[in-house]
Scaffold this motif. Structure first.
Motif, mmCIF file in Angstrom:
data_model
loop_
_atom_site.group_PDB
_atom_site.id
_atom_site.type_symbol
_atom_site.label_atom_id
_atom_site.label_comp_id
_atom_site.label_asym_id
_atom_site.label_seq_id
_atom_site.Cartn_x
_atom_site.Cartn_y
_atom_site.Cartn_z
ATOM 1 N N GLU A 146 0.842 -1.174 0.000
ATOM 2 C CA GLU A 146 0.000 0.000 0.000
ATOM 3 C C GLU A 146 0.887 1.238 0.000
ATOM 4 O OE1 GLU A 146 -2.571 0.279 3.354
ATOM 5 O OE2 GLU A 146 -1.046 1.104 4.663
ATOM 6 N N GLU A 147 0.361 2.276 -0.601
ATOM 7 C CA GLU A 147 1.098 3.531 -0.632
ATOM 8 C C GLU A 147 0.724 4.355 0.596
ATOM 9 O OE1 GLU A 147 1.436 4.221 -5.440
ATOM 10 O OE2 GLU A 147 -0.237 5.089 -4.343
ATOM 11 N N ARG A 148 1.707 5.002 1.169
ATOM 12 C CA ARG A 148 1.467 5.866 2.307
ATOM 13 C C ARG A 148 2.103 7.220 2.033
ATOM 14 N NH1 ARG A 148 2.408 2.082 7.716
ATOM 15 N NH2 ARG A 148 0.816 0.515 7.198
ATOM 16 N N LEU A 149 1.450 8.245 2.526
ATOM 17 C CA LEU A 149 1.975 9.586 2.328
ATOM 18 C C LEU A 149 3.146 9.834 3.270
ATOM 19 C CD1 LEU A 149 -1.270 11.757 2.031
ATOM 20 C CD2 LEU A 149 0.216 10.954 0.201
ATOM 21 N N THR A 150 4.216 10.338 2.740
ATOM 22 C CA THR A 150 5.349 10.767 3.546
ATOM 23 C C THR A 150 5.517 12.262 3.321
ATOM 24 O OG1 THR A 150 6.911 10.256 1.768
ATOM 25 C CG2 THR A 150 6.488 8.534 3.386
ATOM 26 N N GLU A 243 -3.553 14.071 -1.488
ATOM 27 C CA GLU A 243 -2.872 13.199 -2.444
ATOM 28 C C GLU A 243 -3.631 11.883 -2.517
ATOM 29 O OE1 GLU A 243 -1.118 12.301 -5.292
ATOM 30 O OE2 GLU A 243 0.104 13.926 -4.471
ATOM 31 N N THR A 244 -3.619 11.231 -3.659
ATOM 32 C CA THR A 244 -4.292 9.946 -3.861
ATOM 33 C C THR A 244 -3.281 8.826 -3.690
ATOM 34 O OG1 THR A 244 -5.835 10.944 -5.434
ATOM 35 C CG2 THR A 244 -5.628 8.538 -5.464
ATOM 36 N N ILE A 245 -3.597 7.831 -2.851
ATOM 37 C CA ILE A 245 -2.713 6.700 -2.628
ATOM 38 C C ILE A 245 -3.433 5.408 -3.008
ATOM 39 C CG2 ILE A 245 -1.460 7.885 -0.783
ATOM 40 C CD1 ILE A 245 -3.052 6.247 1.235
ATOM 41 N N GLN A 246 -2.650 4.351 -3.190
ATOM 42 C CA GLN A 246 -3.196 3.052 -3.579
ATOM 43 C C GLN A 246 -2.712 1.998 -2.602
ATOM 44 O OE1 GLN A 246 -1.501 2.734 -7.517
ATOM 45 N NE2 GLN A 246 -3.389 3.445 -8.481
ATOM 46 N N ARG A 247 -3.430 0.872 -2.520
ATOM 47 C CA ARG A 247 -2.965 -0.291 -1.783
ATOM 48 C C ARG A 247 -3.483 -1.541 -2.481
ATOM 49 N NH1 ARG A 247 -7.076 1.397 1.858
ATOM 50 N NH2 ARG A 247 -8.740 -0.164 2.144
#
Length: 282
Positions: A146-150, A243-247
């Motif tokens: 999964e993508e996470r915002l940093t 921001e749009t993230i994916q998992r």
């Protein structure tokens, strides 16, 4: 006896049987006891009957100039791209036979060699390990991502303050009291007899008196009239970042079958999920 075959051979010749849901350790960094790097994982040996990974082929070049050995897969702890063998010591690896790429290994034969090597007389007593059956089981692993915002903060120049000085010229008047001497002549009538004759004091027929006066002498001295200190103050504000993230999520039904997004069971070349689990001994 159950034969052991290289994982890369199954990948080349029997990809349809193993699918993509399995763990491949090839190319990962290998670490021994104390998290000391010992080399890399060069591949794996899989039990032909169950398709389970039983051994990892480890190049222990960090401890020796060049030596590949078979390490029971259950001793591995996988963290990302690193494989940790927390109980594996240099003395244990030294007692193990070097891996032969051309030899046909069997599971039963190799486990006997392992158990002898890990308790060999050359291994210090505190480093000896009695290998159990579960030390040879490596779980099949499927990593879900999964993508996470940093969010990081950078220091930028938001403003510049320059403080200088310049010279201002102005006229000033100063009143000074001065003294000045002037001649003052007093004449007194005298009638006194004298023996001197006129002309005896030739050359002394005049007197001189110095007249003094004060003159203003102007000088300039420099004084510090003001001190300037320039400081900085810090203000905090909150900025909202969108921001749009994916998992990734695993697609399985309640029976453990692999399904597509519509819920249909996925078959590969007429091989069902039950066939795959049966081939893996599940």
């Amino acid at each position: 006896m159950s034969q052991l075959i290289r994982l890369k051979d199954i990948q080349s010749n029997h990809r349809d049987l193993i699918g993509d849901d399995y763990f491949d350790p090839t190319g990962k960094n290998a670490y021994g006891a104390g998290e000391e790097k010992i080399g890399n994982v060069e591949g794996a040996l899989v039990e032909e009957a169950t398709a389970r990974i039983r051994y990892l082929i480890v190049d222990a070049g960090g401890w020796f100039s060049s030596k590949e050995v078979l390490v029971p897969a259950g001793l591995a702890r996988i963290v990302g791209d690193d494989v940790f063998f927390d109980s594996l010591t240099k003395a244990q690896v030294e007692a193990m036979e070097e891996y032969d790429h051309d030899y046909n290994y069997s599971y039963e034969e190799q486990t006997k060699k392992d158990r002898a090597a890990f308790v060999a007389d050359t291994v210090p007593e505190q480093e000896r390990v009695e290998l159990k059956e579960d030390y040879y089981n490596a779980p099949n692993m499927l990593e879900l991502l999964e993508e996470r915002l940093t969010v990081n903060k950078d220091r930028i120049v938001a403003g510049l303050v320059s403080v200088g000085k310049h010279v201002v010229t102005e006229d000033r008047k100063v009143d000074v009291d001065l003294e000045e001497e002037h001649a003052h002549i007093e004449r007194t009538d005298v009638n006194r007899r004298t023996d001197r004759k006129i002309g005896d004091d030739a050359g002394a027929d005049s007197i001189q008196v110095e007249l003094e006066a004060e003159r203003a002498r102007v000088g300039k001295e420099t004084y510090v009239t003001e001190e300037i200190n320039v400081g900085k103050t810090t203000e905090h504000h909150t900025q909202t970042i969108h921001e749009t993230i994916q998992r990734e999520e695993l697609d399985v039904d309640h029976d453990g079958n692999v399904v597509d997004r519509e819920g249909n069971i996925v078959n590969r070349d007429d091989i069902t999920a039950d066939d795959v689990r049966a081939a893996r001994g599940k």
